[in-house]
Scaffold this active site. Sequence first.
Site, short mmCIF file in Angstrom:
data_model
loop_
_atom_site.label_atom_id
_atom_site.label_comp_id
_atom_site.label_asym_id
_atom_site.label_seq_id
_atom_site.Cartn_x
_atom_site.Cartn_y
_atom_site.Cartn_z
N ASP A 18 -6.28 9.51 9.18
CA ASP A 18 -4.96 9.11 9.66
C ASP A 18 -4.59 9.77 10.98
O ASP A 18 -4.86 10.95 11.20
CB ASP A 18 -3.90 9.44 8.61
CG ASP A 18 -4.09 8.61 7.36
OD1 ASP A 18 -4.05 7.38 7.47
OD2 ASP A 18 -4.30 9.19 6.28
N TYR A 49 -11.10 -4.13 2.77
CA TYR A 49 -10.23 -3.69 3.85
C TYR A 49 -11.11 -3.44 5.06
O TYR A 49 -11.89 -2.49 5.09
CB TYR A 49 -9.50 -2.41 3.41
CG TYR A 49 -8.42 -1.89 4.33
CD1 TYR A 49 -8.63 -1.75 5.71
CD2 TYR A 49 -7.18 -1.51 3.83
CE1 TYR A 49 -7.64 -1.26 6.54
CE2 TYR A 49 -6.18 -1.01 4.66
CZ TYR A 49 -6.42 -0.89 6.01
OH TYR A 49 -5.45 -0.38 6.84
N GLU A 78 0.87 -1.17 0.00
CA GLU A 78 0.00 0.00 0.00
C GLU A 78 0.90 1.22 0.00
O GLU A 78 1.72 1.40 0.91
CB GLU A 78 -0.90 0.03 1.23
CG GLU A 78 -2.16 -0.80 1.11
CD GLU A 78 -3.07 -0.63 2.31
OE1 GLU A 78 -2.93 0.37 3.03
OE2 GLU A 78 -3.90 -1.52 2.53
#
Length: 263
Positions: free
Chosen positions: A60, A175, A49
């Site tokens: 994040d 994911y 990734e």
Amino acid sequence: MTRIDAKFAELKAANKKAFVSYVMAGDPDFETSLDIVKGLPAAGVDIIELGLPFTDPMADGPTIQLAGQRALEAGMTLSRTLELATEFRKTDDTTPIVLMGYYNPIYNRGVETFLSDAKAAGIDGLIVVDLPPEEDDELCIPAQNAGLNFIRLATPTTDDNRLPRVLQNTSGFVYYVSITGITGAAEAEATDVGPEVSRIKSQTDLPVIVGFGINTPEKSRGIASVADGAVVGSAIVAKIGAGDSVADVLSFVKTLADGAHSA
């Protein structure tokens, strides 16, 4: 069949779980980042990734945010990120690369141009975390038509009413985000993740890979044991941010990969 599809077929035939690593493109600089990315497959990484640096990375935590800042300050752009992938492809034509980031830089470049350039650079899939399924016509469908997998995130708050919509146009793999919150904020627990993976797999034949909150070889193995594989990002990026050598970073990655592969 994309490189991602081929990799999962290969792993299934070998009865192995996948190990996926995340690194920010251009962190701490282009050359060091390229050296790390080139070394990931030999360290046991099945899928890379590659983070696309962006000024406002909402999903994040501090570790990844700082990596993005370092990369941007070193002159990293979307064009340079694709250049890094192109350089990697000169010596590795089999390891899948998933570009992970946010839609703004892609939109700015233009979807058609971006997809053409990404394909030429050897990108195999996209994770664009701020484009929900309601916006599939914007990038997801064009990406699939261009031969790129579009990988969607499912989370602990993706209930049974929402999940079919999330899975509808997903390809490559799903994911699963193991925690509620940002990257690096908490630790994933296999006992919590296992039932959620089973719930997702009851509605799709795609592999389910789990990320967020995995930071040790033991955790990598535990999570991979209840899923089709594990993703580690912040723990690796923290080593890069601390100034560890390329060799030391890759040595750490290998311990994580060995953990997942032993599941």
